[in-house]
Design a protein around this motif. Structure first.
Motif, PDB file in Angstrom:
ATOM      1  N   PHE A  47     -40.649 -63.518 -24.354  1.00 20.06           N
ATOM      2  CA  PHE A  47     -41.520 -64.025 -25.218  1.00 20.06           C
ATOM      3  C   PHE A  47     -43.058 -63.579 -24.675  1.00 20.06           C
ATOM      4  N   GLU A  48     -43.908 -63.390 -25.723  1.00 17.66           N
ATOM      5  CA  GLU A  48     -45.286 -63.127 -25.400  1.00 17.66           C
ATOM      6  C   GLU A  48     -46.109 -64.448 -25.222  1.00 17.66           C
ATOM      7  N   ALA A  49     -46.708 -64.618 -24.466  1.00 13.15           N
ATOM      8  CA  ALA A  49     -47.640 -65.910 -24.254  1.00 13.15           C
ATOM      9  C   ALA A  49     -48.620 -66.301 -25.553  1.00 13.15           C
ATOM     10  N   MET A  50     -48.897 -65.297 -25.938  1.00  6.36           N
ATOM     11  CA  MET A  50     -50.219 -65.360 -26.953  1.00  6.36           C
ATOM     12  C   MET A  50     -49.691 -65.402 -28.520  1.00  6.36           C
ATOM     13  N   LEU A  51     -48.310 -65.256 -28.699  1.00  6.22           N
ATOM     14  CA  LEU A  51     -47.945 -65.129 -30.077  1.00  6.22           C
ATOM     15  C   LEU A  51     -47.344 -66.555 -30.301  1.00  6.22           C
ATOM     16  N   VAL A  52     -46.932 -66.571 -31.800  1.00  7.32           N
ATOM     17  CA  VAL A  52     -46.731 -67.812 -32.237  1.00  7.32           C
ATOM     18  C   VAL A  52     -45.197 -67.464 -32.676  1.00  7.32           C
ATOM     19  N   TYR A  53     -44.048 -68.447 -32.388  1.00  2.00           N
ATOM     20  CA  TYR A  53     -42.779 -68.163 -32.871  1.00  2.00           C
ATOM     21  C   TYR A  53     -42.289 -69.022 -33.758  1.00  2.00           C
ATOM     22  N   PRO A  54     -41.476 -68.482 -34.882  1.00  2.18           N
ATOM     23  CA  PRO A  54     -40.582 -69.490 -35.779  1.00  2.18           C
ATOM     24  C   PRO A  54     -39.956 -70.389 -34.871  1.00  2.18           C
ATOM     25  N   GLU A  55     -39.952 -71.568 -35.167  1.00  4.02           N
ATOM     26  CA  GLU A  55     -39.260 -72.828 -34.714  1.00  4.02           C
ATOM     27  C   GLU A  55     -37.830 -72.616 -34.317  1.00  4.02           C
ATOM     28  N   ASP A  56     -37.129 -71.831 -35.552  1.00  8.76           N
ATOM     29  CA  ASP A  56     -35.863 -71.252 -35.266  1.00  8.76           C
ATOM     30  C   ASP A  56     -35.430 -70.428 -33.814  1.00  8.76           C
ATOM     31  N   GLN A  57     -36.384 -69.737 -33.776  1.00 11.95           N
ATOM     32  CA  GLN A  57     -36.206 -68.877 -32.331  1.00 11.95           C
ATOM     33  C   GLN A  57     -36.172 -69.586 -31.617  1.00 11.95           C
ATOM     34  N   SER A  58     -37.255 -70.415 -31.286  1.00 10.52           N
ATOM     35  CA  SER A  58     -37.331 -71.279 -30.016  1.00 10.52           C
ATOM     36  C   SER A  58     -35.978 -72.134 -29.846  1.00 10.52           C
ATOM     37  N   SER A  59     -35.565 -72.753 -31.040  1.00  9.54           N
ATOM     38  CA  SER A  59     -34.476 -73.832 -30.947  1.00  9.54           C
ATOM     39  C   SER A  59     -33.165 -72.961 -30.554  1.00  9.54           C
TER      40      SER A  59
END
Length: 195
Positions: free
Chosen positions: A36-48
């Motif tokens: 993961f890149e620290a300064m990007l925002v990821y969709p909740e689905d990817q984090s889940s």
């Protein structure tokens, strides 16, 4: 979810279990990338998906893993900046607890697009507190429990923590302060030192 949060989970896994284990978790999550890149925002689905793969791979309940992540965030030298941010909350554990209401705003000062759910500390009696963790980030209360435990050690305080359910949609962490100066806390200098 903010990449900084996902990156913290990644740092915990690599530091605790190694690069190979992290690679297995990311392969299992089938996201198509390995970090993961620290300064990007990821969709909740990817984090889940990453968190579900983490739980499967480590064969431990996710709540326990996330509490360990919270402890890691305070106690590991790799993330000393977070410890410093938290220690600015007060000179003792009780002052630190009272500063938690402002933590999401302080985090946003450091990273403008990092939106942490709100925290509300309620003092039930001397030495008895409830911390309400508002919804918005999966596992927030578990991570905060680890942070509270590690910060108690950092201040040298003896506390009992219990995730005691929900109140008005918020997860509740019950905090009982047994002794504020139980042990010698970790050294902390207000000014940062450069090498």
């Amino acid at each position: 979810m903010h990449g900084l949060i996902n990156r913290a989970v990644q740092a915990f896994v690599i530091s605790t279990y190694g690069d190979k284990r992290w690679g297995e978790i990311m392969d299992d999550s089938e996201l198509g990338f390995s970090e993961f890149e620290a300064m990007l925002v990821y969709p909740e689905d990817q984090s889940s998906r990453m968190l579900r793969a983490l739980e499967r791979n480590l064969q431990r309940p996710l709540a326990e893993i996330l509490e360990d992540v919270g402890t890691f965030l305070v106690s590991n030298p790799q993330v000393e900046a977070l410890r410093r941010l938290l220690r600015f909350g007060g000179v003792n554990y009780v002052e630190f607890l009272h500063s938690l209401d402002d933590l999401p705003d302080r985090a946003r000062l450091a990273v403008s697009d990092l939106h942490l759910p709100g925290l509300e500390l309620i003092e039930q009696a001397p030495g008895q507190f409830d911390l309400l963790c508002q919804p918005g980030v999966q596992g927030y209360a578990q991570v905060m429990t680890g942070v509270l435990r590690a910060m108690a050690d950092d201040y040298g305080a003896l506390v009992i923590l219990d995730q005691s359910g929900t109140r008005d949609g918020a997860d509740v962490i019950s905090i009982t302060l047994i002794e504020s100066e139980f042990a010698e806390g970790r050294a902390f200098d207000l000014g940062a030192h450069s090498l």
